[in-house]
Design an enzyme around this catalytic site. Sequence first.
Site, short mmCIF file in Angstrom:
data_model
loop_
_atom_site.label_atom_id
_atom_site.label_comp_id
_atom_site.label_asym_id
_atom_site.label_seq_id
_atom_site.Cartn_x
_atom_site.Cartn_y
_atom_site.Cartn_z
N HIS A 68 0.81 -1.22 0.00
CA HIS A 68 0.00 0.00 0.00
C HIS A 68 0.85 1.27 0.00
O HIS A 68 0.29 2.37 0.16
CB HIS A 68 -0.94 0.02 1.21
CG HIS A 68 -2.07 -0.96 1.12
ND1 HIS A 68 -2.98 -0.95 0.08
CD2 HIS A 68 -2.42 -1.99 1.92
CE1 HIS A 68 -3.86 -1.93 0.26
NE2 HIS A 68 -3.54 -2.58 1.37
N HIS A 152 7.22 -8.26 4.02
CA HIS A 152 5.80 -7.97 3.92
C HIS A 152 5.17 -8.97 2.95
O HIS A 152 5.27 -8.82 1.73
CB HIS A 152 5.62 -6.54 3.41
CG HIS A 152 4.28 -5.96 3.67
ND1 HIS A 152 3.91 -5.46 4.90
CD2 HIS A 152 3.20 -5.79 2.86
CE1 HIS A 152 2.68 -5.00 4.84
NE2 HIS A 152 2.22 -5.20 3.61
N HIS A 177 2.07 -7.66 7.24
CA HIS A 177 1.04 -7.64 6.19
C HIS A 177 -0.29 -8.24 6.61
O HIS A 177 -1.34 -7.71 6.24
CB HIS A 177 1.52 -8.33 4.91
CG HIS A 177 0.50 -8.34 3.81
ND1 HIS A 177 -0.01 -7.18 3.27
CD2 HIS A 177 -0.11 -9.36 3.15
CE1 HIS A 177 -0.89 -7.48 2.31
NE2 HIS A 177 -0.97 -8.79 2.22
#
Length: 262
Positions: A68, A152, A177
């Site tokens: 993100h 992640h 994550h």
Amino acid sequence: MRILAVGDVIGRPGRSFLRRHLDALMQNEGIDFVVANGENASGGVGITREVCQELLSMGVDVITSGNHIWDKKEVFQFIDEEPRLLRPANYPGEPPGSGSGVFTARTGQQVGVMNASGRVFTGIHFACPFRWAAGEARRLRQVTPIVLLDFHAEATSEKIAMGHYLDGKVSAVLGTHTHVQTADEMVLPGGTAFITDLGMTGPWISVIGVRPELVLEKFLSQMPVKFEVARGPCQLNAVVVDVDESGGMARGIRRISFREHA
């Protein structure tokens, strides 16, 4: 050296909760260096310049991220200017920002921090995180024996595999994550501290930080639903890693998890 690694900070609630507790946590635990995942710190997805500076002003030394990182488009305007904000290094091409760096702890000791993304179930054609992390660890260890990886990734198997792959080559492999803290913290045989997922810092009456009714609507209708950060009492998930400063290997890893009452 004692390092605090904080699980994904979720929106304003997560930031506020971290701000209220970080200073006391650092003092009580004797923390020398703080790393926190901030890819969801602004409104639940992405990070803005203002929020980045807010986390750093609290005492976070390095902010890692994940898939993100690009969701707030203004990040393109400042990520090159802020080396303490890392993005996954194994993005294809040459995106802005950096996926690793060497930073100074409160003791004066240098700490290498790496950020990489897994490839299983991500939908993004990342370069091989294993080969990149091994090569970058060798480079960073020429500067300092203390090197951490925020990995992640979605799949637990991929994160566990990375721990074994880097065992003895880095101080810690810390999964992020999935926002759910796992109970498998350990020091692997070669001296690398490992946990599959740090968890999250944010509202615990939620579905991984999101208002439950919105997630349920998405699952039940299979239609697009705009997610919003949940409200209410929060939790903080993290680990404390004790590292030998001379050799860089971990002496121990301990989970931290506490929450407000509903």
